[in-house]
Design a protein around this motif. Structure first.
Motif, PDB file in Angstrom:
ATOM      1  N   PHE A 117      63.016 -25.201   6.814  1.00 43.32           N
ATOM      2  CA  PHE A 117      61.963 -24.267   6.411  1.00 43.32           C
ATOM      3  C   PHE A 117      61.456 -23.472   7.605  1.00 43.32           C
ATOM      4  CE2 PHE A 117      61.874 -27.213   2.850  1.00 43.32           C
ATOM      5  CZ  PHE A 117      61.701 -26.357   1.767  1.00 43.32           C
ATOM      6  N   VAL A 118      61.333 -24.127   8.756  1.00 43.81           N
ATOM      7  CA  VAL A 118      60.887 -23.426   9.964  1.00 43.81           C
ATOM      8  C   VAL A 118      61.894 -22.343  10.340  1.00 43.81           C
ATOM      9  CG1 VAL A 118      60.383 -23.670  12.426  1.00 43.81           C
ATOM     10  CG2 VAL A 118      59.609 -25.424  10.815  1.00 43.81           C
ATOM     11  N   ARG A 149      61.887 -19.416   7.842  1.00 44.65           N
ATOM     12  CA  ARG A 149      60.713 -18.555   8.002  1.00 44.65           C
ATOM     13  C   ARG A 149      60.880 -17.661   9.229  1.00 44.65           C
ATOM     14  NH1 ARG A 149      57.766 -23.310   6.593  1.00 44.65           N
ATOM     15  NH2 ARG A 149      57.241 -23.645   8.790  1.00 44.65           N
ATOM     16  N   ASP A 150      61.407 -18.235  10.323  1.00 44.09           N
ATOM     17  CA  ASP A 150      61.622 -17.444  11.538  1.00 44.09           C
ATOM     18  C   ASP A 150      62.645 -16.338  11.305  1.00 44.09           C
ATOM     19  OD1 ASP A 150      59.813 -18.985  12.899  1.00 44.09           O
ATOM     20  OD2 ASP A 150      61.313 -20.268  13.864  1.00 44.09           O
ATOM     21  N   LYS A 153      62.975 -14.801   8.598  1.00 39.35           N
ATOM     22  CA  LYS A 153      62.395 -13.925   7.567  1.00 39.35           C
ATOM     23  C   LYS A 153      63.205 -13.967   6.263  1.00 39.35           C
ATOM     24  CE  LYS A 153      60.276 -10.812  10.938  1.00 39.35           C
ATOM     25  NZ  LYS A 153      59.013 -11.578  10.867  1.00 39.35           N
ATOM     26  N   LEU A 184      62.494 -16.823   4.234  1.00 40.29           N
ATOM     27  CA  LEU A 184      61.387 -17.357   3.446  1.00 40.29           C
ATOM     28  C   LEU A 184      60.077 -16.691   3.875  1.00 40.29           C
ATOM     29  CD1 LEU A 184      62.107 -21.208   3.383  1.00 40.29           C
ATOM     30  CD2 LEU A 184      62.821 -19.466   1.739  1.00 40.29           C
ATOM     31  N   ILE A 185      59.135 -16.632   2.942  1.00 38.92           N
ATOM     32  CA  ILE A 185      57.844 -16.012   3.204  1.00 38.92           C
ATOM     33  C   ILE A 185      56.998 -16.956   4.064  1.00 38.92           C
ATOM     34  CG2 ILE A 185      55.714 -15.182   2.123  1.00 38.92           C
ATOM     35  CD1 ILE A 185      57.410 -14.484  -0.347  1.00 38.92           C
ATOM     36  N   SER A 186      56.391 -16.409   5.111  1.00 41.60           N
ATOM     37  CA  SER A 186      55.559 -17.219   6.000  1.00 41.60           C
ATOM     38  C   SER A 186      54.070 -17.006   5.756  1.00 41.60           C
ATOM     39  CB  SER A 186      55.890 -16.895   7.467  1.00 41.60           C
ATOM     40  OG  SER A 186      55.693 -15.513   7.733  1.00 41.60           O
ATOM     41  N   TYR A 228      54.057 -18.738   0.201  1.00 44.32           N
ATOM     42  CA  TYR A 228      54.533 -19.502   1.363  1.00 44.32           C
ATOM     43  C   TYR A 228      55.755 -20.351   0.997  1.00 44.32           C
ATOM     44  CZ  TYR A 228      54.324 -22.586   5.465  1.00 44.32           C
ATOM     45  OH  TYR A 228      54.609 -23.284   6.614  1.00 44.32           O
ATOM     46  N   ASN A 229      56.808 -20.222   1.824  1.00 40.10           N
ATOM     47  CA  ASN A 229      58.064 -20.963   1.678  1.00 40.10           C
ATOM     48  C   ASN A 229      58.899 -20.534   0.469  1.00 40.10           C
ATOM     49  OD1 ASN A 229      58.090 -22.436   4.009  1.00 40.10           O
ATOM     50  ND2 ASN A 229      57.321 -24.324   3.094  1.00 40.10           N
ATOM     51  N   THR A 271      61.747 -23.694  -4.447  1.00 40.72           N
ATOM     52  CA  THR A 271      62.860 -22.829  -4.050  1.00 40.72           C
ATOM     53  C   THR A 271      64.171 -23.585  -4.176  1.00 40.72           C
ATOM     54  OG1 THR A 271      61.513 -21.538  -2.523  1.00 40.72           O
ATOM     55  CG2 THR A 271      63.877 -21.536  -2.141  1.00 40.72           C
TER      56      THR A 271
END
Length: 236
Positions: free
Chosen positions: A164-165, A168-169, A171, A173-175, A180-181, A211
């Motif tokens: 997940f990290v 997100r980095d 882009k 997944l939504i941060s 979120y996620n 997700t």
């Protein structure tokens, strides 16, 4: 129209078929405007739980739909006007009843058996022709299925939290706080991810989004993670 009927006479129908063959014809008969698929999907999401998004190509466009049970179709039908509702419910009840038509004579029974044998032969030939395409679709696209990102992370030797990290980095997944996620919309639209909705809480009045990554998404994301240096090529 693809309808699955089990021995208990429970019906499963795609939301596209339900819209095109039941809801919209009933609305037209009641002098009401037809409903677009996108708007119909919003009603389904608002009314039903435990939905998984499916996709298929219709005239070159990607169309989203759901697989609906008989009870879900009844719930959705209840949202229509009285005239539309009555029309839809009559048709659904007719479908839910087992057929009682029997051959009137031995000759009719033989003819029915011969017709069924011919139909089975035609279907088997078509299945043989379609088999390579179906196999390819199930192995590569698999848009109608999905696994959680935690399970995907294990298959590529990443921790369930780290995935997940990383996404997100990147882009993917939504941060932000809202969504979120969840995947960015573009990755849902291209068939790499689907979002499953469920309810929870004492009164089932809270919505949880999960997700899921599709088969197509697994291939795409694995290559993307290798290119980004997150995974080694041997992990494929």
């Amino acid at each position: 129209m693809d309808i699955s009927v089990m021995q208990s006479y429970e019906l499963n129908m795609s939301s596209l078929d339900f819209l095109n063959d039941y809801i919209n014809p009933a609305r037209i008969a009641a002098d009401e405007s037809e409903v677009r698929n996108n708007d119909f999907n919003k009603k389904i999401i608002d009314e039903c739980d435990d939905l998984v998004t499916y996709e298929k190509i219709v005239r070159g466009n990607t169309v989203k739909y759901f697989e609906l049970t008989y009870d879900q179709m009844m719930l959705i039908g209840m949202r229509e006007s009285k005239a539309v509702r009555k029309n839809v419910l009559v048709k659904l009840r007719e479908l839910s009843q087992p057929s009682s038509t029997l051959p009137a004579s031995f000759a009719d029974a033989l003819q029915l058996a011969a017709d069924q044998a011919r139909q089975i032969e035609i279907q088997n030939k078509q299945l043989m022709l379609d088999a390579p395409k179906v196999d390819f679709a199930e192995r590569i696209a698999k848009v109608d299925r999905g696994m959680t990102l935690g399970k995907f992370a294990k298959t590529v030797n990443l921790g369930p939290r780290k995935i997940f990290v990383v996404l997100r980095d990147m882009k993917i997944l939504i941060s932000g706080c809202q969504g979120y996620n969840l995947p960015m919309q573009q990755y849902i639209e291209n068939g790499c991810f689907v979002v499953r909705q469920s309810t929870y809480g004492p009164e089932n009045d809270r919505i949880a989004n999960t997700t899921l990554i599709t088969g197509k998404g697994e291939l795409w994301l694995t290559k993307k993670l290798i290119n980004a240096g997150v995974l080694k090529a041997v992990a494929v």
